[in-house]
Design an enzyme around this catalytic site. Structure first.
Site: not given
Ligand SMILES: [Zn+2]
Length: 132
Positions: A46, A94, A97, A117
């Site tokens: 991420c 994610c 976060c 995607c």
């Molecule tokens: Zn994250």
């Protein structure tokens, strides 16, 4: 979510493009991410918090112009229904976060049949042995 930051903090830490995608649910222009052509072994993390999200072995060429994967790492992402733009899509973020990553579609390759995607701007590639 285990990481919570103010909008101001994210603004300071991310590039304008990362901020637009991760925090504003933006979508980068197709074909613009250098990660489309990333074929080395490694881990896609991420861009917001560094959490490992995808293993390079699950990346495939979807032809969409966005980095595509058929499976995220266990527990790395969460999904919500997205009904914006008069489409029903499943939004992917994610798990750590809450940063927006992209969407998942049910037209991917085997074994999962799913196509994650992703916006390249929401990811950071770390070459090396995958699996973290
Ligand atoms: Zn994250």
């Amino acid at each position: 979510m285990t990481i919570e930051k103010s909008d101001e903090e994210w603004h300071r830490e991310l590039t304008p493009e990362q901020y637009q995608v991760l925090r504003q649910h933006g979508t980068e222009r197709a074909g613009t991410s250098p990660l489309n052509k990333e074929h080395r072994e490694g881990t896609f993390r991420c861009a917001g918090c560094g959490e490992p999200l995808f293993d390079s072995h699950t990346k495939f060429e979807s032809g969409s112009g966005w980095p595509s994967f058929f499976k995220p790492l266990e527990g790395a992402v969460g999904t919500t229904e997205d009904r914006s733009h008069s489409m029903q899509r499943t939004e992917v973020h994610c798990a750590k976060c809450g940063g927006h990553l992209g969407h998942v579609f049910p037209d991917g390759p085997r074994p999962t049949g799913e196509r994650y995607c992703m916006n390249g701007a929401a990811l950071k590639f770390e070459p090396g042995k995958s699996g973290d």
